[in-house]
Design an enzyme around this catalytic site. Structure first.
Site, short mmCIF file in Angstrom:
data_model
loop_
_atom_site.label_atom_id
_atom_site.label_comp_id
_atom_site.label_asym_id
_atom_site.label_seq_id
_atom_site.Cartn_x
_atom_site.Cartn_y
_atom_site.Cartn_z
N ASP A 17 0.85 -1.20 0.00
CA ASP A 17 0.00 0.00 0.00
C ASP A 17 0.88 1.25 0.00
O ASP A 17 0.59 2.23 -0.69
CB ASP A 17 -0.87 0.07 1.26
N ASN A 41 -4.49 -5.24 6.90
CA ASN A 41 -3.18 -5.84 7.19
C ASN A 41 -2.87 -5.84 8.69
O ASN A 41 -2.24 -6.74 9.21
CB ASN A 41 -2.05 -5.02 6.56
N PHE A 167 -7.11 -12.03 0.44
CA PHE A 167 -7.28 -11.36 1.74
C PHE A 167 -8.25 -10.17 1.73
O PHE A 167 -9.16 -10.10 2.55
CB PHE A 167 -5.92 -10.91 2.29
N ASN A 168 -8.05 -9.20 0.82
CA ASN A 168 -8.87 -7.97 0.88
C ASN A 168 -10.36 -8.26 0.71
O ASN A 168 -11.20 -7.60 1.33
CB ASN A 168 -8.44 -6.97 -0.21
N HIS A 241 1.52 -6.36 -4.63
CA HIS A 241 0.13 -6.30 -5.10
C HIS A 241 -0.39 -4.89 -5.42
O HIS A 241 -0.82 -4.60 -6.53
CB HIS A 241 -0.80 -6.87 -4.01
#
Ligand code: BDR
Ligand code: CA
Length: 315
Positions: A17, A41, A167-168, A241
């Site tokens: 991020d 996270n 995950f997100n 990512h």
């Protein structure tokens, strides 16, 4: 009116991020309107602190607003300490924090900013979609002034938190359902794409020659990230990512996408949180609501990263 792409990054920093923020904040094609934070996270408090630290260090002067501390329906899954460390951004050492948060709640900031903009805004979520979904439900008129949602999340192949889910999306599947079914086009940078953006030690070495504050931060972040990827998954280079979203906005030709219908599994079963992407267009009665990323021009991607790290103050 300038012709820059107006964006809001909604994130949970997070090493990747943080790199997404770095790419967006100085790029001449992008106007970063603000950064909003969400539990993901790491806890909301930690990821918000990380966003402030990154922006303080790089002199990025945009509003930073704290958002939801958990998903809109369920309880949050465990934080991802194995990859991002105890702080959520282990590796770099920052000066004492003096930069302050914007007092607005992230959800209200998104609503006010989108409604107040005289041209469409692009949302760039790189964490769970709780804030974005909540903003859409609180003020549905924002949908009229969002041109695209370019997000990191999901996978049409294999997940990373369960065999089925990324995950997100898993972290707030109901929110993801709201976003994917909202009617605004979604560009999905899923794991299928981001697993092509592998940050090998050679990449870190290359960026170490960028003698700016952003170059140094990238190296400090990635040295830690590569170490945890190796320890946790046995990989020499971890997938970077989140910056793929911003790279796409800067240079769309670096990522090939395929239009398809995508639906989120919110049934609570073993595939909960899966992005069911109709890759082969089997469900012909469903309108295509997403452009799903399939192929990364790896060389172009790292060029974009390098060029944008160079845009910061020299060390
Ligand atoms: C996503 O989860 C987080 O660990 C990363 O920041 C990325 O947004 C990848 O599954
Ligand atoms: Ca993230």
């Amino acid at each position: 009116m300038n012709d820059k792409r107006r964006i809001i990054i909604d994130c949970d920093p997070g090493h990747d991020d943080a790199v997404a923020i770095m790419l967006a904040a100085r790029n001449p094609k992008i106007e970063l309107l603000g950064i909003t934070t969400v539990n993901g996270n790491q806890t909301l408090e930690k990821v918000t602190r990380n966003a402030l630290n990154v922006c303080q260090y790089l002199n990025i002067d945009v509003p930073i607003c704290k958002g939801l501390a958990g998903p809109i329906v369920r309880t949050a899954p465990p934080v991802e300490e194995r990859v991002h460390g105890d702080s959520g951004l282990d590796g770099p050492v920052f000066d004492p924090l003096t930069k302050e948060l914007d007092p607005r709640h992230a959800v209200d900031f998104i609503i006010e900013t989108v409604m107040g903009s005289d041209k469409p805004v692009t949302l760039v979520p790189t964490g769970p979609l709780s804030n974005v979904a909540m903003a859409m439900r609180k003020e549905p008129r924002i949908l009229e002034n969002i041109d695209e949602i370019v997000l990191m999340g999901g996978a049409y192949q294999h997940g990373n938190v369960t065999p089925a889910a990324e995950f997100n999306i898993y972290a707030d599947a109901e929110a993801a359902h709201v976003v994917f079914s909202c009617g605004v086009p979604v560009v999905m940078m899923g794991l299928d794409l981001t697993r092509q953006a592998l940050c090998y030690p050679e990449v870190v070495e290359r960026m170490s020659h960028v003698k700016t504050k952003a170059g140094k931060l990238f190296v400090d972040l990635m040295n830690f990230f590569c170490m945890t990827q190796k320890r946790t998954f046995g990989w020499a280079g971890g997938p970077l990512h989140d910056p793929t979203t911003v790279a796409y906005l800067i240079e769309p030709s670096c990522i090939e996408t395929k239009e398809m219908f995508t639906e989120i599994d919110i049934t609570g079963g073993q595939s909960h949180g899966r992005t069911n992407c109709d890759f082969f267009n089997l469900m012909t009665d469903k309108e295509k609501n997403s452009k799903v990323a399939v192929k990364l021009d790896v060389e172009k991607f790292w060029d974009i990263v390098e060029e944008n790290l160079k845009l910061y103050e020299e060390l």
